[in-house]
Design an enzyme around this catalytic site. Structure first.
Site, PDB file in Angstrom:
ATOM      1  N   GLY A   1      37.001 -84.406  69.624  1.00  0.00           N
ATOM      2  CA  GLY A   1      35.730 -84.811  69.328  1.00  0.00           C
ATOM      3  C   GLY A   1      35.304 -86.003  68.845  1.00  0.00           C
ATOM      4  N   CYS A   2      36.084 -86.438  67.706  1.00  0.00           N
ATOM      5  CA  CYS A   2      35.777 -87.837  67.168  1.00  0.00           C
ATOM      6  C   CYS A   2      36.087 -89.228  68.107  1.00  0.00           C
ATOM      7  CB  CYS A   2      36.719 -87.777  65.817  1.00  0.00           C
ATOM      8  SG  CYS A   2      36.009 -86.476  64.687  1.00  0.00           S
ATOM      9  N   THR A   3      37.227 -89.091  68.795  1.00  0.00           N
ATOM     10  CA  THR A   3      37.524 -90.134  69.579  1.00  0.00           C
ATOM     11  C   THR A   3      36.431 -90.124  70.762  1.00  0.00           C
ATOM     12  OG1 THR A   3      39.792 -89.633  69.308  1.00  0.00           O
ATOM     13  CG2 THR A   3      39.261 -90.622  71.266  1.00  0.00           C
TER      14      THR A   3
END
Length: 160
Positions: free
Chosen positions: A46-48
């Site tokens: 998700g952060c990527t």
């Protein structure tokens, strides 16, 4: 404990270590909008994706006189590798002591694989060129989020 800034209230100046500057401060960005997004951890799906979405729309943010900055508790070296791997054109702030996280009230108890853990609640804050908080998004879901932030920025920047 500091009080979390409210919408239409000034954000306290901060100083934080980033991938682009020894110390980055809010006052360094005076005169520009700031999109400050908090995310749980480098190199997670998700952060990527969120970072890539901000990267892919970065030119639109800069056209609207905005800087994008990501914040997590990861170490500076991890940030530098994450930024290089995904070619992020914006700095990442390291906040291992959670001081900036505390200013914005993003540290929360979360449920991960059935266990309670304390971590960053994915959140984004839009600060105007005078250092005033204009919009906030908490409990962010990544799909479509960057477009929502861009739309709010466009609305604010044309109203100036």
């Amino acid at each position: 404990m500091t009080e979390v800034p409210a919408i239409d209230q000034p954000v306290p100046d901060f100083s934080a270590l980033s991938t682009d500057h020894a110390n980055l401060t809010l006052s360094d960005l005076a005169g520009r909008f700031l999109v400050l997004y908090f995310y749980p951890r480098d190199n997670t799906p998700g952060c990527t994706q969120e970072g890539q979405d901000f990267r892919d729309h970065y030119a639109q943010f800069t056209e609207l006189n905005a800087e994008v900055i990501g914040v997590s508790r990861d170490k500076l070296k991890t940030h530098e590798n994450f930024k290089a791997k995904h070619d992020f054109p914006f700095p990442l702030i390291t906040d291992p002591e959670e001081s900036l996280c505390a200013v914005f009230g993003v540290m929360k108890q979360k449920n991960m694989y059935g266990k309670q853990v304390r971590g960053i609640e994915r959140s984004t804050f839009l600060i105007d060129p005078d250092g005033v908080l204009r919009r906030e998004w908490r409990k962010v879901k990544v799909p479509g989020h960057v477009q929502d932030v861009l739309a709010a920025l466009a609305e604010l920047s044309t109203g100036r």
